[in-house]
Write a protein that holds these residues in place. Structure first.
Motif, short mmCIF file in Angstrom:
data_model
loop_
_atom_site.label_atom_id
_atom_site.label_comp_id
_atom_site.label_asym_id
_atom_site.label_seq_id
_atom_site.Cartn_x
_atom_site.Cartn_y
_atom_site.Cartn_z
N GLY A 247 49.73 33.81 28.22
CA GLY A 247 48.75 32.83 27.79
C GLY A 247 47.82 32.41 28.91
N TYR A 248 47.32 31.18 28.79
CA TYR A 248 46.34 30.67 29.74
C TYR A 248 46.89 30.66 31.16
N ASP A 249 48.11 30.12 31.34
CA ASP A 249 48.68 29.97 32.68
C ASP A 249 48.81 31.31 33.40
N ASP A 250 49.24 32.34 32.65
CA ASP A 250 49.42 33.66 33.25
C ASP A 250 48.09 34.22 33.76
N ARG A 251 47.06 34.11 32.93
CA ARG A 251 45.75 34.65 33.32
C ARG A 251 45.14 33.85 34.47
N TYR A 252 45.34 32.54 34.44
CA TYR A 252 44.80 31.70 35.51
C TYR A 252 45.46 32.03 36.85
N ALA A 253 46.78 32.20 36.82
CA ALA A 253 47.51 32.51 38.05
C ALA A 253 47.10 33.87 38.60
N VAL A 254 46.96 34.86 37.72
CA VAL A 254 46.54 36.19 38.16
C VAL A 254 45.12 36.14 38.72
N ALA A 255 44.26 35.36 38.09
CA ALA A 255 42.88 35.23 38.58
C ALA A 255 42.87 34.67 40.00
N GLN A 256 43.75 33.71 40.29
CA GLN A 256 43.81 33.15 41.64
C GLN A 256 44.19 34.21 42.67
N LEU A 257 45.17 35.05 42.31
CA LEU A 257 45.57 36.12 43.22
C LEU A 257 44.45 37.14 43.41
N LEU A 258 43.77 37.46 42.32
CA LEU A 258 42.67 38.43 42.40
C LEU A 258 41.53 37.91 43.27
N ILE A 259 41.29 36.61 43.20
CA ILE A 259 40.25 36.01 44.06
C ILE A 259 40.65 36.13 45.52
N LEU A 260 41.93 35.90 45.84
CA LEU A 260 42.40 36.06 47.21
C LEU A 260 42.24 37.50 47.69
N GLN A 261 42.36 38.45 46.75
CA GLN A 261 42.19 39.86 47.07
C GLN A 261 40.72 40.28 47.03
N LYS A 262 39.84 39.30 46.79
CA LYS A 262 38.40 39.53 46.68
C LYS A 262 38.04 40.49 45.54
N ASN A 263 38.89 40.51 44.52
CA ASN A 263 38.61 41.30 43.32
C ASN A 263 37.99 40.35 42.29
N ILE A 264 36.74 40.00 42.53
CA ILE A 264 36.08 38.98 41.71
C ILE A 264 35.85 39.45 40.27
N PRO A 265 35.43 40.71 40.04
CA PRO A 265 35.19 41.12 38.64
C PRO A 265 36.42 40.97 37.74
N GLN A 266 37.59 41.41 38.24
CA GLN A 266 38.79 41.28 37.42
C GLN A 266 39.24 39.83 37.32
N ALA A 267 39.02 39.05 38.38
CA ALA A 267 39.35 37.63 38.32
C ALA A 267 38.53 36.95 37.24
N GLU A 268 37.24 37.29 37.17
CA GLU A 268 36.38 36.71 36.14
C GLU A 268 36.84 37.13 34.75
N ALA A 269 37.26 38.39 34.62
CA ALA A 269 37.76 38.87 33.32
C ALA A 269 38.98 38.07 32.88
N CYS A 270 39.88 37.79 33.83
CA CYS A 270 41.08 37.00 33.51
C CYS A 270 40.72 35.58 33.11
N LEU A 271 39.78 34.99 33.82
CA LEU A 271 39.39 33.61 33.52
C LEU A 271 38.69 33.53 32.17
N LEU A 272 37.88 34.52 31.84
CA LEU A 272 37.22 34.54 30.53
C LEU A 272 38.25 34.65 29.41
#
Length: 215
Positions: free
Chosen positions: A42-67
């Motif tokens: 759900g929301y929490d899983d995608r939000y947490a993964v987005a945070q990790l992706l941002i730390l990895q500078k993978n912004i496109p996938q982080a944005e996909a998770c947040l959307l």
């Protein structure tokens, strides 16, 4: 921390799946769509993964998770708008529907809901633009025509109100409310009655396809 552990596991699983997948055809020039690596949850899983992706500078996938996380939350936001409306808090209800409309501007039902909430909050001028877009893309919808008539009436544009109410009454000749609205607007325009009691559009959900409203 539990969310971050789950997020790390999800990323590891996604990476392993990517390594096992066959290499894409070199002749295929279409880039693969950018998606969130989390499948399920759900929301929490995608939000947490987005945070990790941002730390990895993978912004496109982080944005996909947040959307995707936001999409999961749309039902809750709609319910908050409904609750505020039921509690007679029209400005709060309109604030929630505004968020929905901005996140989903091509969904006709969302746009119509926001227009209704604006009207209930007395913001009839702001309700005109979305209702005009809906009216243009849904010329056979009597509810939209009536709502547009109410917005024109409340902004004292009686000529356009009469035109919209006439269309609504023609599309739904058995609807007494639409006929009453037309009669009221005509009488006020002729100086026979005063612009007194607010004329509000009935709060009805309408079924529209997503491409029937223009952003």
């Amino acid at each position: 921390m539990a969310f971050l552990r789950r997020a790390a596991l999800a990323l590891a699983a996604a990476a392993a799946a990517a390594q096992d997948a066959a290499a894409p055809d070199a002749t295929d020039e279409k880039p693969a769509p950018i998606v969130c690596p989390v499948r399920g949850g759900g929301y929490d899983d995608r939000y947490a993964v987005a945070q990790l992706l941002i730390l990895q500078k993978n912004i496109p996938q982080a944005e996909a998770c947040l959307l995707e996380a936001v999409q999961v939350s749309l039902g809750a936001i709609a319910l908050m708008s409904d609750i505020a409306a039921a509690q007679r808090l029209p400005l709060r209800a309109a604030a929630f529907s505004s968020v929905l409309e901005q996140l989903n501007p091509t969904d006709g039902e969302t746009v119509y809901l926001h227009a209704q909430r604006l009207g209930q909050a007395g913001k009839w001028d702001d309700a005109l633009a979305p209702l005009l877009r809906l009216r243009e893309s849904n010329p056979e919808n009597a509810n939209i025509a009536n709502s547009l008539g109410a917005a024109y009436y409340q902004t004292f544009d009686y000529e356009k109100a009469i035109s919209a109410f006439t269309a609504a009454a023609a599309l739904a000749p058995k609807n007494d409310d639409f006929a009453a609205n037309l009669k009221k607007a005509s009488a006020v325009a002729a100086g026979e009655e005063a612009h007194d009691a607010p004329m509000g559009a009935p709060e009805e959900k309408i079924e529209l396809k997503k491409d029937e409203a223009t952003a």
